[in-house]
Design a protein around this motif. Structure first.
Motif, PDB file in Angstrom:
ATOM      1  N   ARG A 110       0.858  -1.183   0.000  1.00  0.00           N
ATOM      2  CA  ARG A 110       0.000   0.000   0.000  1.00  0.00           C
ATOM      3  C   ARG A 110       0.893   1.232   0.000  1.00  0.00           C
ATOM      4  NH1 ARG A 110      -5.314  -1.101   1.800  1.00  0.00           N
ATOM      5  NH2 ARG A 110      -5.556  -3.297   2.297  1.00  0.00           N
ATOM      6  N   LEU A 111       0.682   2.102  -0.983  1.00  0.00           N
ATOM      7  CA  LEU A 111       1.451   3.330  -1.083  1.00  0.00           C
ATOM      8  C   LEU A 111       0.467   4.495  -1.132  1.00  0.00           C
ATOM      9  CD1 LEU A 111       4.298   4.474  -1.306  1.00  0.00           C
ATOM     10  CD2 LEU A 111       4.115   4.256  -3.771  1.00  0.00           C
ATOM     11  N   ALA A 112       0.445   5.292  -0.061  1.00  0.00           N
ATOM     12  CA  ALA A 112      -0.515   6.391   0.054  1.00  0.00           C
ATOM     13  C   ALA A 112       0.040   7.653  -0.599  1.00  0.00           C
ATOM     14  CB  ALA A 112      -0.834   6.654   1.520  1.00  0.00           C
ATOM     15  N   GLY A 113      -0.847   8.366  -1.275  1.00  0.00           N
ATOM     16  CA  GLY A 113      -0.473   9.623  -1.900  1.00  0.00           C
ATOM     17  C   GLY A 113      -1.648  10.581  -1.894  1.00  0.00           C
ATOM     18  N   THR A 114      -1.369  11.809  -2.332  1.00  0.00           N
ATOM     19  CA  THR A 114      -2.402  12.820  -2.462  1.00  0.00           C
ATOM     20  C   THR A 114      -2.478  13.239  -3.919  1.00  0.00           C
ATOM     21  OG1 THR A 114      -1.991  13.622  -0.230  1.00  0.00           O
ATOM     22  CG2 THR A 114      -3.184  15.097  -1.708  1.00  0.00           C
ATOM     23  N   VAL A 115      -3.651  13.086  -4.512  1.00  0.00           N
ATOM     24  CA  VAL A 115      -3.872  13.439  -5.912  1.00  0.00           C
ATOM     25  C   VAL A 115      -4.510  14.824  -5.954  1.00  0.00           C
ATOM     26  CG1 VAL A 115      -5.052  12.806  -8.056  1.00  0.00           C
ATOM     27  CG2 VAL A 115      -4.162  11.014  -6.543  1.00  0.00           C
ATOM     28  N   THR A 116      -3.920  15.710  -6.754  1.00  0.00           N
ATOM     29  CA  THR A 116      -4.444  17.057  -6.936  1.00  0.00           C
ATOM     30  C   THR A 116      -4.924  17.190  -8.379  1.00  0.00           C
ATOM     31  OG1 THR A 116      -2.877  17.913  -5.318  1.00  0.00           O
ATOM     32  CG2 THR A 116      -3.922  19.518  -6.777  1.00  0.00           C
ATOM     33  N   VAL A 117      -6.177  17.599  -8.544  1.00  0.00           N
ATOM     34  CA  VAL A 117      -6.781  17.726  -9.867  1.00  0.00           C
ATOM     35  C   VAL A 117      -7.075  19.203 -10.132  1.00  0.00           C
ATOM     36  CG1 VAL A 117      -8.694  16.998 -11.346  1.00  0.00           C
ATOM     37  CG2 VAL A 117      -7.829  15.440  -9.594  1.00  0.00           C
ATOM     38  N   SER A 118      -6.612  19.696 -11.273  1.00  0.00           N
ATOM     39  CA  SER A 118      -6.853  21.091 -11.644  1.00  0.00           C
ATOM     40  C   SER A 118      -8.291  21.255 -12.135  1.00  0.00           C
ATOM     41  CB  SER A 118      -5.884  21.522 -12.745  1.00  0.00           C
ATOM     42  OG  SER A 118      -6.284  20.966 -13.988  1.00  0.00           O
ATOM     43  N   PRO A 119      -8.784  22.485 -12.234  1.00  0.00           N
ATOM     44  CA  PRO A 119     -10.130  22.694 -12.760  1.00  0.00           C
ATOM     45  C   PRO A 119     -10.304  22.138 -14.177  1.00  0.00           C
ATOM     46  CG  PRO A 119      -9.395  24.666 -11.647  1.00  0.00           C
ATOM     47  CD  PRO A 119      -8.217  23.738 -11.710  1.00  0.00           C
ATOM     48  N   ARG A 120      -9.225  22.032 -14.948  1.00  0.00           N
ATOM     49  CA  ARG A 120      -9.307  21.498 -16.313  1.00  0.00           C
ATOM     50  C   ARG A 120      -9.266  19.970 -16.357  1.00  0.00           C
ATOM     51  NH1 ARG A 120      -5.620  24.752 -20.330  1.00  0.00           N
ATOM     52  NH2 ARG A 120      -6.936  23.549 -21.741  1.00  0.00           N
ATOM     53  N   GLY A 121      -9.086  19.311 -15.199  1.00  0.00           N
ATOM     54  CA  GLY A 121      -9.090  17.850 -15.146  1.00  0.00           C
ATOM     55  C   GLY A 121      -7.719  17.217 -15.250  1.00  0.00           C
ATOM     56  N   GLN A 122      -6.655  17.999 -15.175  1.00  0.00           N
ATOM     57  CA  GLN A 122      -5.299  17.460 -15.200  1.00  0.00           C
ATOM     58  C   GLN A 122      -4.873  17.190 -13.758  1.00  0.00           C
ATOM     59  OE1 GLN A 122      -3.628  20.784 -17.260  1.00  0.00           O
ATOM     60  NE2 GLN A 122      -3.717  19.730 -19.219  1.00  0.00           N
ATOM     61  N   ALA A 123      -4.135  16.099 -13.560  1.00  0.00           N
ATOM     62  CA  ALA A 123      -3.824  15.698 -12.195  1.00  0.00           C
ATOM     63  C   ALA A 123      -2.338  15.453 -11.984  1.00  0.00           C
ATOM     64  CB  ALA A 123      -4.603  14.434 -11.844  1.00  0.00           C
ATOM     65  N   THR A 124      -1.943  15.606 -10.725  1.00  0.00           N
ATOM     66  CA  THR A 124      -0.610  15.256 -10.256  1.00  0.00           C
ATOM     67  C   THR A 124      -0.780  14.483  -8.963  1.00  0.00           C
ATOM     68  OG1 THR A 124      -0.402  17.327  -9.026  1.00  0.00           O
ATOM     69  CG2 THR A 124       0.490  17.308 -11.270  1.00  0.00           C
ATOM     70  N   VAL A 125       0.267  13.771  -8.574  1.00  0.00           N
ATOM     71  CA  VAL A 125       0.206  13.021  -7.326  1.00  0.00           C
ATOM     72  C   VAL A 125       1.466  13.300  -6.516  1.00  0.00           C
ATOM     73  CG1 VAL A 125       1.203  10.909  -8.320  1.00  0.00           C
ATOM     74  CG2 VAL A 125      -0.225  10.755  -6.276  1.00  0.00           C
ATOM     75  N   ALA A 126       1.291  13.428  -5.210  1.00  0.00           N
ATOM     76  CA  ALA A 126       2.407  13.567  -4.281  1.00  0.00           C
ATOM     77  C   ALA A 126       2.534  12.245  -3.539  1.00  0.00           C
ATOM     78  CB  ALA A 126       2.154  14.712  -3.310  1.00  0.00           C
ATOM     79  N   LEU A 127       3.709  11.623  -3.666  1.00  0.00           N
ATOM     80  CA  LEU A 127       3.969  10.329  -3.039  1.00  0.00           C
ATOM     81  C   LEU A 127       5.151  10.462  -2.083  1.00  0.00           C
ATOM     82  CD1 LEU A 127       3.694   8.221  -6.290  1.00  0.00           C
ATOM     83  CD2 LEU A 127       2.101   8.150  -4.375  1.00  0.00           C
ATOM     84  N   PRO A 128       5.278   9.532  -1.134  1.00  0.00           N
ATOM     85  CA  PRO A 128       6.447   9.569  -0.261  1.00  0.00           C
ATOM     86  C   PRO A 128       7.721   9.408  -1.098  1.00  0.00           C
ATOM     87  CG  PRO A 128       4.841   7.951   0.501  1.00  0.00           C
ATOM     88  CD  PRO A 128       4.377   8.434  -0.818  1.00  0.00           C
TER      89      PRO A 128
END
Length: 105
Positions: A54-72
């Protein structure tokens, strides 16, 4: 030669208003990419592990629907997961948002 019909501004359909960000729908869209997550595991140092990682992260989605993820930091699987999230198209929304996500490798 026949002329094309002219569409007036009053008869054109108004654009559909954007809804608020729906983290449950965004999470479900990412969950459907489970096969791609397993492919990331197969190309990483986790490939020999038989247990689910299990690898937890935080996904951030822009208003245009593009995403990035922050992982350890420090995992060789992270670049693959970052590409996977960046390649997933999320529904555009008024303000974008973020949600926690656990990748099951």
């Amino acid at each position: 030669m026949p002329k094309a019909p002219v569409v007036s501004a009053s008869s054109a359909r108004p654009p559909k208003p954007l809804a608020a960000f729906d983290p449950a729908a965004a999470r479900a869209r990412l969950e459907r990419r489970a096969a791609d997550v397993r492919a990331c595991k197969a190309d990483s140092s986790f490939r020999t592990m038989t247990a689910t990682v299990r690898l937890a992260g935080t996904v951030t989605v822009s208003p245009r629907g593009q995403a990035t993820v922050a992982l350890p930091p420090g995992y060789d699987v992270s670049p693959c997961l970052e590409r996977l999230v960046a390649g997933t198209r999320f529904r555009p929304s008024l303000d974008g948002g973020e949600f926690a996500f656990t990748f099951l490798l």
